[in-house]
Design a protein around this motif. Structure first.
Motif, PDB file in Angstrom:
ATOM      1  N   GLY A  67       0.806  -1.213   0.000  1.00 25.32           N
ATOM      2  CA  GLY A  67       0.000   0.000   0.000  1.00 25.32           C
ATOM      3  C   GLY A  67       0.841   1.266   0.000  1.00 25.32           C
ATOM      4  N   TYR A  68       2.145   1.106   0.074  1.00 23.21           N
ATOM      5  CA  TYR A  68       3.057   2.250   0.074  1.00 23.21           C
ATOM      6  C   TYR A  68       4.420   1.794  -0.450  1.00 23.21           C
ATOM      7  CZ  TYR A  68       4.662  -0.038   4.352  1.00 23.21           C
ATOM      8  OH  TYR A  68       5.119  -0.960   5.256  1.00 23.21           O
ATOM      9  N   VAL A  69       5.268   2.771  -0.770  1.00 19.09           N
ATOM     10  CA  VAL A  69       6.612   2.480  -1.272  1.00 19.09           C
ATOM     11  C   VAL A  69       7.610   3.341  -0.513  1.00 19.09           C
ATOM     12  CG1 VAL A  69       8.126   2.476  -3.294  1.00 19.09           C
ATOM     13  CG2 VAL A  69       5.665   2.045  -3.586  1.00 19.09           C
ATOM     14  N   ARG A  70       8.613   2.669   0.077  1.00 19.64           N
ATOM     15  CA  ARG A  70       9.709   3.363   0.738  1.00 19.64           C
ATOM     16  C   ARG A  70      11.028   2.870   0.156  1.00 19.64           C
ATOM     17  NH1 ARG A  70       9.377   1.806   6.775  1.00 19.64           N
ATOM     18  NH2 ARG A  70       9.499  -0.182   5.723  1.00 19.64           N
ATOM     19  N   SER A  71      12.042   3.712   0.226  1.00 17.07           N
ATOM     20  CA  SER A  71      13.357   3.361  -0.309  1.00 17.07           C
ATOM     21  C   SER A  71      13.903   2.071   0.293  1.00 17.07           C
ATOM     22  CB  SER A  71      14.349   4.495  -0.078  1.00 17.07           C
ATOM     23  OG  SER A  71      13.988   5.618  -0.828  1.00 17.07           O
ATOM     24  N   ILE A  72      13.744   1.904   1.592  1.00 18.05           N
ATOM     25  CA  ILE A  72      14.271   0.719   2.260  1.00 18.05           C
ATOM     26  C   ILE A  72      13.633  -0.555   1.718  1.00 18.05           C
ATOM     27  CG2 ILE A  72      12.660   0.858   4.211  1.00 18.05           C
ATOM     28  CD1 ILE A  72      16.333  -0.342   4.355  1.00 18.05           C
ATOM     29  N   ASP A  73      12.356  -0.500   1.393  1.00 14.14           N
ATOM     30  CA  ASP A  73      11.673  -1.665   0.841  1.00 14.14           C
ATOM     31  C   ASP A  73      12.168  -1.984  -0.568  1.00 14.14           C
ATOM     32  OD1 ASP A  73      10.017  -1.986   3.153  1.00 14.14           O
ATOM     33  OD2 ASP A  73       8.810  -0.302   2.429  1.00 14.14           O
ATOM     34  N   ILE A  74      12.469  -0.940  -1.329  1.00 20.14           N
ATOM     35  CA  ILE A  74      13.020  -1.140  -2.672  1.00 20.14           C
ATOM     36  C   ILE A  74      14.385  -1.815  -2.562  1.00 20.14           C
ATOM     37  CG2 ILE A  74      13.858  -0.003  -4.765  1.00 20.14           C
ATOM     38  CD1 ILE A  74      11.812   2.267  -4.110  1.00 20.14           C
ATOM     39  N   ALA A  75      15.231  -1.312  -1.649  1.00 20.54           N
ATOM     40  CA  ALA A  75      16.567  -1.882  -1.454  1.00 20.54           C
ATOM     41  C   ALA A  75      16.476  -3.357  -1.076  1.00 20.54           C
ATOM     42  CB  ALA A  75      17.322  -1.097  -0.383  1.00 20.54           C
ATOM     43  N   THR A  76      15.573  -3.671  -0.167  1.00 27.81           N
ATOM     44  CA  THR A  76      15.407  -5.054   0.273  1.00 27.81           C
ATOM     45  C   THR A  76      14.919  -5.943  -0.864  1.00 27.81           C
ATOM     46  OG1 THR A  76      14.941  -4.296   2.517  1.00 27.81           O
ATOM     47  CG2 THR A  76      14.221  -6.531   1.950  1.00 27.81           C
ATOM     48  N   THR A  77      13.915  -5.480  -1.578  1.00 25.24           N
ATOM     49  CA  THR A  77      13.328  -6.271  -2.662  1.00 25.24           C
ATOM     50  C   THR A  77      14.321  -6.521  -3.792  1.00 25.24           C
ATOM     51  OG1 THR A  77      11.132  -5.388  -2.155  1.00 25.24           O
ATOM     52  CG2 THR A  77      11.422  -6.383  -4.323  1.00 25.24           C
ATOM     53  N   LEU A  78      15.059  -5.497  -4.178  1.00 34.27           N
ATOM     54  CA  LEU A  78      16.005  -5.632  -5.285  1.00 34.27           C
ATOM     55  C   LEU A  78      17.391  -6.109  -4.836  1.00 34.27           C
ATOM     56  CD1 LEU A  78      15.162  -2.465  -7.423  1.00 34.27           C
ATOM     57  CD2 LEU A  78      14.588  -4.849  -7.916  1.00 34.27           C
ATOM     58  N   ASN A  79      17.570  -6.250  -3.515  1.00 30.31           N
ATOM     59  CA  ASN A  79      18.845  -6.669  -2.965  1.00 30.31           C
ATOM     60  C   ASN A  79      19.984  -5.737  -3.408  1.00 30.31           C
ATOM     61  OD1 ASN A  79      20.423  -8.303  -1.324  1.00 30.31           O
ATOM     62  ND2 ASN A  79      20.959  -9.681  -3.011  1.00 30.31           N
ATOM     63  N   VAL A  80      19.730  -4.445  -3.239  1.00 34.15           N
ATOM     64  CA  VAL A  80      20.728  -3.424  -3.552  1.00 34.15           C
ATOM     65  C   VAL A  80      20.936  -2.549  -2.317  1.00 34.15           C
ATOM     66  CG1 VAL A  80      20.191  -3.392  -6.028  1.00 34.15           C
ATOM     67  CG2 VAL A  80      18.995  -1.831  -4.497  1.00 34.15           C
ATOM     68  N   THR A  81      21.951  -1.711  -2.363  1.00 35.05           N
ATOM     69  CA  THR A  81      22.254  -0.849  -1.221  1.00 35.05           C
ATOM     70  C   THR A  81      21.335   0.356  -1.189  1.00 35.05           C
ATOM     71  OG1 THR A  81      23.871   0.462  -2.437  1.00 35.05           O
ATOM     72  CG2 THR A  81      24.687  -1.530  -1.319  1.00 35.05           C
ATOM     73  N   LYS A  82      21.209   0.946  -0.010  1.00 37.32           N
ATOM     74  CA  LYS A  82      20.405   2.164   0.133  1.00 37.32           C
ATOM     75  C   LYS A  82      20.961   3.302  -0.732  1.00 37.32           C
ATOM     76  CE  LYS A  82      19.199   0.876   4.793  1.00 37.32           C
ATOM     77  NZ  LYS A  82      19.371   1.201   6.197  1.00 37.32           N
ATOM     78  N   PRO A  83      22.296   3.480  -0.804  1.00 35.66           N
ATOM     79  CA  PRO A  83      22.814   4.526  -1.699  1.00 35.66           C
ATOM     80  C   PRO A  83      22.454   4.293  -3.174  1.00 35.66           C
ATOM     81  CG  PRO A  83      24.497   3.936  -0.107  1.00 35.66           C
ATOM     82  CD  PRO A  83      23.362   2.932   0.054  1.00 35.66           C
ATOM     83  N   SER A  84      22.403   3.034  -3.590  1.00 35.59           N
ATOM     84  CA  SER A  84      21.992   2.733  -4.966  1.00 35.59           C
ATOM     85  C   SER A  84      20.547   3.162  -5.209  1.00 35.59           C
ATOM     86  CB  SER A  84      22.131   1.236  -5.267  1.00 35.59           C
ATOM     87  OG  SER A  84      23.473   0.851  -5.249  1.00 35.59           O
ATOM     88  N   VAL A  85      19.702   2.895  -4.231  1.00 34.64           N
ATOM     89  CA  VAL A  85      18.297   3.288  -4.336  1.00 34.64           C
ATOM     90  C   VAL A  85      18.191   4.806  -4.351  1.00 34.64           C
ATOM     91  CG1 VAL A  85      16.025   3.238  -3.227  1.00 34.64           C
ATOM     92  CG2 VAL A  85      17.426   1.178  -3.291  1.00 34.64           C
ATOM     93  N   SER A  86      18.961   5.466  -3.509  1.00 32.62           N
ATOM     94  CA  SER A  86      18.955   6.927  -3.448  1.00 32.62           C
ATOM     95  C   SER A  86      19.336   7.526  -4.800  1.00 32.62           C
ATOM     96  CB  SER A  86      19.914   7.402  -2.361  1.00 32.62           C
ATOM     97  OG  SER A  86      19.924   8.802  -2.291  1.00 32.62           O
ATOM     98  N   TYR A  87      20.369   6.995  -5.409  1.00 29.30           N
ATOM     99  CA  TYR A  87      20.818   7.480  -6.711  1.00 29.30           C
ATOM    100  C   TYR A  87      19.739   7.245  -7.770  1.00 29.30           C
ATOM    101  CZ  TYR A  87      23.447   7.927 -11.035  1.00 29.30           C
ATOM    102  OH  TYR A  87      23.858   8.296 -12.301  1.00 29.30           O
ATOM    103  N   ALA A  88      19.185   6.031  -7.788  1.00 29.55           N
ATOM    104  CA  ALA A  88      18.172   5.687  -8.787  1.00 29.55           C
ATOM    105  C   ALA A  88      16.913   6.528  -8.622  1.00 29.55           C
ATOM    106  CB  ALA A  88      17.836   4.204  -8.699  1.00 29.55           C
ATOM    107  N   THR A  89      16.446   6.693  -7.384  1.00 26.86           N
ATOM    108  CA  THR A  89      15.221   7.465  -7.172  1.00 26.86           C
ATOM    109  C   THR A  89      15.428   8.937  -7.521  1.00 26.86           C
ATOM    110  OG1 THR A  89      15.708   7.646  -4.801  1.00 26.86           O
ATOM    111  CG2 THR A  89      14.166   5.914  -5.485  1.00 26.86           C
ATOM    112  N   LYS A  90      16.634   9.434  -7.280  1.00 25.33           N
ATOM    113  CA  LYS A  90      16.929  10.819  -7.663  1.00 25.33           C
ATOM    114  C   LYS A  90      16.788  10.974  -9.175  1.00 25.33           C
ATOM    115  CE  LYS A  90      20.435  14.382  -7.657  1.00 25.33           C
ATOM    116  NZ  LYS A  90      21.850  14.632  -7.821  1.00 25.33           N
TER     117      LYS A  90
END
Length: 122
Positions: A22-45
């Motif tokens: 029902g929602y999307v957070r960066s941490i959930d994306i990192a966990t699901t894709l098995n990537v680092t939080k900085p990678s998610v930060s860069y991609a979402t930017k």
């Protein structure tokens, strides 16, 4: 509409998380894709700068219409390809993994032929 495979994966993951939680957070994306939080930060930017997502002050992420269009296309391909592979005898886990690899590269013509053959609707 040209977009990198990795961006498609992020958008698809966001749609799947939205449907599941029902929602999307960066941490959930990192966990699901098995990537680092900085990678998610860069991609979402990058996705935000290109108009595919919005990021709220509370950290929640939403897909724009433009982002949703891509996410739905890739997620639909993923589900239909997974179902097709299972129907021809591939185990569920392998079918999901292979669908994820193919969903980005399969031509529209071939994907439409699979849809016709299986009776699936996009």
């Amino acid at each position: 509409m040209q977009i990198l495979k990795s961006a498609e994966d992020y958008l698809e993951t966001m749609l799947m998380l939205k449907e599941k939680k029902g929602y999307v957070r960066s941490i959930d994306i990192a966990t699901t894709l098995n990537v680092t939080k900085p990678s998610v930060s860069y991609a979402t930017k990058r996705l935000r700068e290109n108009g595919y997502i919005n990021m709220e002050k509370d950290g929640m992420i939403t897909l724009t219409d433009k982002g949703m269009e891509i996410a739905e296309k890739i997620y639909s391909r993923h589900k239909i390809l997974t179902s097709f592979f299972v129907s021809i005898g591939v185990d569920e886990e392998t079918a999901r993994e292979d669908a994820c690899k193919i969903e980005h590269d399969i031509s529209d013509l071939t994907f439409e032929a699979i849809c016709r053959h299986t009776g699936a609707t996009k």
